[in-house]
Design a protein around this motif. Structure first.
Motif, PDB file in Angstrom:
ATOM      1  N   UNK A   1      10.396 -51.072  -5.163  1.00  0.00           N
ATOM      2  CA  UNK A   1      10.854 -49.883  -4.606  1.00  0.00           C
ATOM      3  C   UNK A   1      10.982 -48.706  -5.715  1.00  0.00           C
ATOM      4  N   UNK A   2      11.677 -48.916  -6.631  1.00  0.00           N
ATOM      5  CA  UNK A   2      11.799 -48.011  -7.931  1.00  0.00           C
ATOM      6  C   UNK A   2      10.445 -47.316  -8.385  1.00  0.00           C
ATOM      7  N   UNK A   3       9.305 -48.232  -8.392  1.00  0.00           N
ATOM      8  CA  UNK A   3       8.093 -47.855  -8.686  1.00  0.00           C
ATOM      9  C   UNK A   3       7.582 -46.889  -7.714  1.00  0.00           C
ATOM     10  N   UNK A   4       8.081 -46.735  -6.553  1.00  0.00           N
ATOM     11  CA  UNK A   4       7.580 -45.724  -5.420  1.00  0.00           C
ATOM     12  C   UNK A   4       8.251 -44.422  -5.725  1.00  0.00           C
ATOM     13  N   UNK A   5       9.123 -44.449  -6.587  1.00  0.00           N
ATOM     14  CA  UNK A   5       9.948 -42.957  -6.974  1.00  0.00           C
ATOM     15  C   UNK A   5       8.822 -41.886  -7.426  1.00  0.00           C
ATOM     16  N   UNK A   6       8.062 -42.434  -8.397  1.00  0.00           N
ATOM     17  CA  UNK A   6       7.039 -41.623  -8.936  1.00  0.00           C
ATOM     18  C   UNK A   6       6.165 -40.825  -7.810  1.00  0.00           C
ATOM     19  N   UNK A   7       5.258 -41.839  -7.216  1.00  0.00           N
ATOM     20  CA  UNK A   7       4.365 -41.127  -6.238  1.00  0.00           C
ATOM     21  C   UNK A   7       5.003 -40.356  -5.042  1.00  0.00           C
ATOM     22  N   UNK A   8       6.322 -40.847  -4.717  1.00  0.00           N
ATOM     23  CA  UNK A   8       6.929 -40.033  -3.560  1.00  0.00           C
ATOM     24  C   UNK A   8       7.604 -38.939  -3.918  1.00  0.00           C
ATOM     25  N   UNK A   9       7.836 -38.738  -5.190  1.00  0.00           N
ATOM     26  CA  UNK A   9       8.613 -37.336  -5.324  1.00  0.00           C
ATOM     27  C   UNK A   9       7.685 -36.221  -6.132  1.00  0.00           C
ATOM     28  N   UNK A  10       6.724 -36.578  -6.568  1.00  0.00           N
ATOM     29  CA  UNK A  10       5.788 -35.451  -7.156  1.00  0.00           C
ATOM     30  C   UNK A  10       5.711 -34.541  -6.115  1.00  0.00           C
ATOM     31  N   UNK A  11       6.080 -33.255  -6.689  1.00  0.00           N
ATOM     32  CA  UNK A  11       6.059 -31.803  -5.954  1.00  0.00           C
ATOM     33  C   UNK A  11       6.985 -31.803  -5.283  1.00  0.00           C
ATOM     34  N   UNK A  12       8.002 -32.781  -4.843  1.00  0.00           N
ATOM     35  CA  UNK A  12       9.245 -32.205  -4.382  1.00  0.00           C
ATOM     36  C   UNK A  12      10.320 -31.668  -5.151  1.00  0.00           C
ATOM     37  N   UNK A  13      11.508 -31.232  -4.598  1.00  0.00           N
ATOM     38  CA  UNK A  13      12.633 -30.621  -5.223  1.00  0.00           C
ATOM     39  C   UNK A  13      13.558 -31.606  -5.875  1.00  0.00           C
ATOM     40  N   UNK A  14      14.307 -31.276  -6.900  1.00  0.00           N
ATOM     41  CA  UNK A  14      15.235 -31.909  -7.507  1.00  0.00           C
ATOM     42  C   UNK A  14      16.198 -32.895  -6.254  1.00  0.00           C
ATOM     43  N   UNK A  15      16.584 -31.862  -5.395  1.00  0.00           N
ATOM     44  CA  UNK A  15      17.431 -32.431  -4.313  1.00  0.00           C
ATOM     45  C   UNK A  15      16.538 -33.763  -3.678  1.00  0.00           C
ATOM     46  N   UNK A  16      15.296 -33.333  -3.332  1.00  0.00           N
ATOM     47  CA  UNK A  16      14.708 -34.481  -2.632  1.00  0.00           C
ATOM     48  C   UNK A  16      14.416 -35.797  -3.448  1.00  0.00           C
ATOM     49  N   UNK A  17      14.561 -35.727  -4.655  1.00  0.00           N
ATOM     50  CA  UNK A  17      14.348 -36.789  -5.614  1.00  0.00           C
ATOM     51  C   UNK A  17      15.535 -37.766  -5.388  1.00  0.00           C
TER      52      UNK A  17
END
Lengths: 359, 544
Positions: free
Chosen positions: B512-528
């Protein structure tokens, strides 16, 4: 025996003038007394609001809140105040010392200056400018300089992001807050708060025109955003930036930001009350045969009206804060620039037309 | 089973499928692994469940458990090993199954096996200056605790090995961030990382460019400790992996040992274990819901979730003794029977919880700010979910049916009727809102399961007599269970002693943690923060 504050103040004035001959000495003593009075009021309001919010949010959250120190925990805030006063101020190595320690004072100064322009009861106010509304708007924005300085001088990435957000947010929402007040200035025909109060003696502004209601809603949202409280607490954003611009502050330097935040909450509610809800004026019905009712309303002292209405607005603010989640920065700016700003501009125009046609 | 054996004969011709193992198993030479893996992937085996390093004393090797997102019940096991203990190298499969990325780093960290062409051979849990590879059986290095602050410079240098033109192995390094990137540390002490996770986030203003998770701040070496403990002694450690689904982890380990030792558990114990598993799942989802709301700034919603979770904790305490970690399952059944009014308490709780879920929807789901924060944020496609191995509610929100309770029913799950909660089976991608709402839906489904189990509770005792010293026959055992965060697995390799030879826990949170990078790319800090909360990971589960 009258319950109005102005009578007490006049008695003090008479007492001083009858005992001291030199007029300048009397004035000097009075200035000092007024200053002390404002500072005390400032601290007391902050303390009251802290316990008020803690209790209110506890009930929203199915909790009890503070209930150990004194009845209903009311002495908890005094204990917390003493604690924060004796806490260590942790010095930082790589920051701009002067700006870092100046920032909390600027925040406090901004809100304290605003206190001088407010009216607390009939005849009870620090100064009465002919541009009172303008003064209030101007000095209440000084705090943002302190916030920006705090974020910059901490030399911390979180606080820098927090300060940037804060700058973008407060400056944007300042526009709507000012424009919504301008609608009232058009309606009242004056920027002097005493004139505005006089114009609301029979009917509060909120009931005088449909456009004041729109202006009040816009003002409440914008003012809420200016206090940096949820759902607009992006500069602090506990879960994102830990504490945003004041992340590096400790002890009483943090306490200044904290107190400043609560006092700004009060100030915004008080300005809203003065400008929209009749300030210290009692609720009157402007119809024939309502004299009895109006007399009963008049019997309630003016400061009760003022603080009662202010507390109502503060309660609204707390209600929003403890219910809604936080906005994202792009959603926040879209709300201001694409929704609220056009609405407030249109509102001013409509208000001007309404005043020209109806009044 | 026969189909899979035929398939294995096709993808790995000439290789013998081992007899008498739980899953079809083939042993491969290191240089054959990639070819077989590629063919398996083409044949539909796109989900790498687990990758375990093993020290065979004469050789070092890896074990791959592979399954499929289409043929869900099929599991095949590949094994490979290298006799070189000085400088062991194997071939990476992280370009075939993306989830192998972190698993191979873990194997390198613990066994020193380097994977050729793996882009990032940093240590994952241990510090960069750690001496030796602790999971090797001959490990006896002394690592003294540094008493001063030691700067670890290698956080951003990614070493890797590859073949040069002449076929010789050469070492390379790469920098993670450019020099002029604005890198912010989120964690290890941060309110929204839900534990001691360290994220290095590269920012462009408010926009996230890259996320690099650093693990190991709460690594306790549980798997290594297990090698010197007896099976009953291991049980308390299982609950401390993912502390929010402790009951389920413990249940899975008990099942693995019981299956290996041939212990038949009474039906009543199975039913009660399932009820406890589902209660644990509800408690975990409530906390996940509350934390997600709190990460978005709605602290009131968090308290509502905690309020109802408290009721589950009380049920645990009344029956088992423990609260967060009930310590209820033991090898052979349960520690003790439930209290007499158990069934009534449960049915009252089920009715109460159904009402509470409605309240949650009124309080938070319908809120325009909340939906604005969650909709269209952090899209996870089914393809990526399978490749990364993000199982559980996160995968199901993207339309990947991966519920182990359905795929490989265990305990009493084959005796109840329930449906697997799935979203977006047509569009095959899910956003933060899908991952949010699926948890509340799963709570309702868990209530259905609990109700059915509670009504038909059998009466045949809660434990059987188990020998004082549990010994498992020589072999390898794997048990899957659906924890609150996904596919939890227990791998035990036994050499016939009272201690396991190797224990590996398949952690759903690491993927699940490894999914953070592909999911958050291009989103805002708040979305992270929102995406992290919607994935709902628990750090001690990833670190182990």
């Amino acid at each position: 025996m009258s319950l109005e504050l102005i009578d007490g103040i006049n008695k003090i004035h008479e007492f001083l003038t009858s005992n001291i001959e030199a007029a300048w000495v009397v004035s000097l003593i009075e200035y000092v007394l007024v200053g002390l009075g404002f500072l005390t009021l400032y601290a007391l309001i902050a303390l009251f609001l802290i316990i008020f919010e803690r209790k209110i949010c506890a009930y929203f959250q199915c909790r009890l809140g503070p209930n150990r120190v004194g009845p209903w925990g009311i002495f908890q805030v005094f204990a917390d105040m003493v604690k924060i006063l004796i806490k260590e101020i942790i010095p930082l190595k790589h920051n701009d010392k002067l700006l870092f320690y100046a920032a909390p004072f600027i925040v406090i100064m901004g809100s304290l200056l605003t206190f001088g322009g407010l009216q607390f009861a009939e005849g009870v106010h620090g100064v009465d400018f002919n541009v009172g509304v303008f003064y209030l708007l101007a000095v209440s924005s000084i705090s943002i300089i302190g916030v920006m300085l705090a974020g910059w001088s901490s030399n911390n990435k979180y606080s820098l992001i927090g300060a940037m957000r804060s700058g973008a947010q407060v400056i944007s929402f300042e526009l709507s807050a000012c424009l919504s007040m301008m609608a009232i200035v058009i309606l009242g025909g004056s920027m002097n708060l005493s004139d505005l109060m006089a114009a609301q003696e029979d009917v509060w502004f909120i009931f005088q025109s449909p456009f004041t209601v729109v202006a009040l809603v816009i003002y409440l949202i914008a003012a809420h955003a200016e206090t940096n409280r949820g759902p607009f607490d992006l500069p602090e954003a506990e879960s994102e930036l830990t504490a945003g611009y004041h992340v590096e502050y400790s002890g009483i330097t943090f306490g200044f930001f904290y107190v400043g935040e609560y006092c700004n909450l009060f100030i915004n509610a008080a300005i809203g009350t003065l400008v929209f809800l009749g300030g210290w004026q009692a609720f009157h019905l402007p119809f024939a045969g309502c004299e009895g009712f109006n007399a009963v309303m008049d019997a309630i002292p003016s400061y009760v009206w003022m603080f009662g209405k202010t507390l109502l607005l503060i309660f609204l603010s707390l209600w929003v804060r403890w219910t809604f989640p936080r906005l994202r920065i792009d959603q926040l700016l879209r709300l201001e620039w694409k929704i609220m700003l056009p609405f407030s501009l249109a509102n001013i125009l409509l208000m001007a037309i309404w005043v020209a046609l109806v009044k | 089973m026969e189909d899979i054996k035929k398939l294995l004969a096709k993808v790995a011709p000439g290789k013998e499928v081992a007899e008498g193992t739980q899953y079809p198993t083939i042993e491969l030479e290191p240089n054959e692994v990639r070819a077989v893996a590629k063919k398996l992937k083409e044949a539909g085996f796109d989900y790498l469940i687990n990758l375990t390093g093993v020290d065979y004393t004469d050789a070092l090797g890896t074990v791959y458990h592979i399954s499929s997102s289409t043929n869900k019940t099929a599991v095949v096991v590949l094994k490979t090993k290298t006799a070189d203990r000085e400088n062991p190298v194997l071939y990476t499969v992280c370009d075939i199954w993306k989830s192998a990325d972190l698993y191979e780093r873990e194997v390198f960290d613990f066994y020193g096996i380097r994977f050729i062409d793996h882009p990032d051979m940093r240590r994952i849990f241990l510090r960069g200056d750690w001496k030796g590879f602790p999971f090797r059986k001959d490990y006896n290095e002394v690592n003294e605790m540094p008493t001063t602050n030691v700067n670890i410079d290698d956080l951003e240098t990614l070493p890797s090995i590859t073949f040069d033109k002449e076929g010789k192995i050469v070492e390379k390094t790469k920098q993670l961030f450019d020099n002029n990137e604005y890198v912010v540390n989120f964690g290890p002490q941060h309110p929204a990382t839900h534990g001691v996770l360290h994220l290095r986030v590269s920012l462009d203003g408010e926009i996230v460019k890259k996320v690099d998770p650093n693990f190991g701040y709460i690594h306790r070496g549980i798997e290594k400790m297990c090698e010197s403990l007896t099976y009953p002694q291991i049980l308390p450690y299982t609950e401390r992996l993912d502390y929010l689904s402790g009951s389920i982890n413990r249940h899975a380990f008990c099942m693995c040992v019981e299956k290996a030792a041939g212990i038949e558990v009474p039906q009543r114990a199975q039913y009660i274990r399932c009820i406890f598993d589902e209660l644990t799942r509800i408690a975990s989802h409530l906390l996940g819901w509350g934390c997600m709301a709190m990460d978005m700034g709605a602290i009131t919603a968090f308290i509502y979730g905690m309020r109802d979770r408290e009721k589950i904790m009380d049920i645990f305490e009344e029956n088992a003794g423990g609260r967060l970690m009930p310590a209820y399952s033991i090898i052979g059944g349960l520690t003790k029977d439930v209290v007499p009014n158990f069934q009534q308490t449960i049915s009252e709780f089920v009715a109460y919880m159904r009402e509470s879920i409605k309240e949650y929807h009124t309080l938070f789901t319908g809120n325009p700010i909340a939906t604005g924060r969650m909709h269209n944020v952090g899209w996870l496609t089914k393809e990526t979910a399978v490749a990364l191995g993000t199982t559980g509610p996160t995968g199901r929100a993207s339309g990947w049916s991966n519920d182990v309770r359905k795929i490989a029913p265990y305990a009493a799950y084959d005796k109840v009727k329930f449906k697997e909660v799935l979203r977006n089976t047509d569009t095959c991608k899910g956003d933060s809102f899908d991952r949010y709402i699926i948890r509340l839906d799963e709570v309702l489904e868990s209530l259905n399961i609990i109700e059915q189990l509670n009504e038909n509770l059998p009466d045949d005792g809660v434990n059987v007599k188990v020998p004082a010293i549990v010994k498992l026959p020589e072999g390898e055992y794997y048990q899957r269970a659906e924890s609150a965060r996904g596919d939890f697995g227990v791998y035990i390799k036994s050499d016939g002693n009272k201690n396991p030879y190797r224990v590996k826990f398949r952690s759903p949170c690491m993927t699940l943690i490894s999914a953070l990078d592909p999911l958050c790319k291009g989103e805002k800090i708040a979305d992270l923060i929102t995406i992290g909360a919607s994935l709902d990971y628990v750090i001690p589960c990833a670190d182990r």
